[in-house]
Design an enzyme around this catalytic site. Structure first.
Site, PDB file in Angstrom:
ATOM      1  N   GLY A 177       0.828  -1.195   0.000  1.00  0.00           N
ATOM      2  CA  GLY A 177       0.000   0.000   0.000  1.00  0.00           C
ATOM      3  C   GLY A 177       0.865   1.250   0.000  1.00  0.00           C
ATOM      4  CB  CYS A 178       0.182   4.701  -1.119  1.00  0.00           C
ATOM      5  SG  CYS A 178      -1.472   4.942  -0.423  1.00  0.00           S
ATOM      6  CE1 TYR A 179      -1.310   8.170   4.096  1.00  0.00           C
ATOM      7  CE2 TYR A 179      -3.199   6.711   3.942  1.00  0.00           C
ATOM      8  CZ  TYR A 179      -2.672   7.986   3.971  1.00  0.00           C
ATOM      9  OH  TYR A 179      -3.503   9.081   3.889  1.00  0.00           O
TER      10      TYR A 179
END
Length: 334
Positions: free
Chosen positions: A146-148
């Site tokens: 995921g991006c985070y």
């Protein structure tokens, strides 16, 4: 020999970025571009007027005989579709969260569905590229992070053995609104976001167990993850607060990062005390990391920045693809 590639979900924000990268990749033959929903053929992006995504149909995709399929699709769609493709001998790089977590029991509470193929969670390779040590070469299924988590794990994984688990690990992350994908929701509209800044999903964001897993915190250590929404289109800035088991120096931290990322072309460490800014990485595949020691070296503030659609999604997926297929890691990205 080029690799035959198809993309499902090519019309989304991450999917269109992925399409743009692969369209210029010298070792890729794009044999299929599909939207993740039905309907008429759709333009992928104004910058790619010559590329059109057709409505997804499994039989049509199979007939195009891709060797690798990228899924830029919702979690439930990927969870259902990836096994179908794997069973037909294709390799899959999934940009959703459907195969990121090791424990299938976490999916109902964090993702809202029971995992239909939990055995695939054991087979999937978690594609945080810089921390994959040869697993990608033979991977059949890659779970793109995921991006985070990408912004947080790249910054904190090198420090994992120095972090004091008796103290909370605090991750305060801010993202541009494209991280939510294309959706019709008033809370994500321009009128609601312009000139505004807000926290959301505290204690319930589905990236939280992925971060805990990636930092190997177990069930007892306290992780505080607070995502925020920035009134900007793209980019993530994560500020992390950690304590150490012993006092450390700037030189020690620099040496740890230098060893971890000596052969990482897309990670850049700033000098001690210098902290990164979003403008340094937006529209690039880079992650930039900076830190400041506090309390005599017993604590640190670590800041990382990435482009959520590139290093947090599409360009990292292509890094994983390059390693899977034996191409230079930077191919198509610089």
């Amino acid at each position: 020999m080029t690799t035959r590639v198809a993309i499902v979900g090519a019309t989304g924000y991450a999917g269109s970025e992925l399409t743009a990268i692969l369209a210029r990749h010298p070792e890729v033959e794009l044999v299929g571009l599909f939207s993740s929903k039905g309907g008429a053929p759709a333009e992928i992006a104004p910058a790619l007027p010559h590329l059109v995504a057709e409505p997804f149909e499994l039989d049509v995709l199979v007939a195009k005989n891709p060797e690798v399929v990228f899924l830029a699709t919702p979690n439930e769609v990927s969870a259902e579709l990836a096994p179908e493709l794997l069973d037909r001998g294709m390799r899959v790089i999934d940009l959703s969260g459907a195969f990121r977590l090791d424990d299938p029991s976490l999916y109902p509470s964090w993702y809202g569905f029971a995992h239909a193929r939990p055995a695939l969670l054991e087979q999937s390779v978690y594609g945080l590229t810089e921390w994959c040590n040869g697993e990608l070469k033979n991977a059949r299924l890659v779970a793109n992070p995921g991006c985070y988590p990408t912004s947080i794990l790249l910054a904190l994984r090198p420090l994992i053995y120095a972090i004091d688990r008796e103290q909370p690990v605090i991750c305060d992350s801010k993202s541009g609104v494209s991280g939510a994908g294309k959706k019709s929701d008033v809370s994500w509209s321009f009128a609601e976001l312009y000139g505004n800044f807000k926290a959301y999903g505290v204690g319930s964001h589905r990236h939280e167990p992925e971060i805990r897993q990636g930092l190997r915190l177990g069930d007892r250590a306290t992780l505080v993850f607070v995502p925020h929404l920035l009134p900007t289109v793209r980019g993530i800035l994560s500020t992390m607060h950690v304590g150490f088991t012993h006092s450390v120096t700037d030189e020690e931290i620099v040496a740890i990062y230098a060893e971890a990322y000596a052969e990482a072309p897309f990670v850049r460490l700033l000098p001690p005390g210098e902290l990164p800014e979003l403008k340094n990485v937006v529209n690039t595949p880079m992650c930039e990391i900076g830190f400041k020691l506090l309390n005599g070296g017993k604590r640190a503030v670590v800041v990382s920045v990435i482009d959520n659609l590139l290093k947090g999604a599409a360009s990292q997926a292509v890094q994983n693809f390059n390693r899977m297929c034996g191409y230079p890691e930077t191919e198509g990205l610089i």
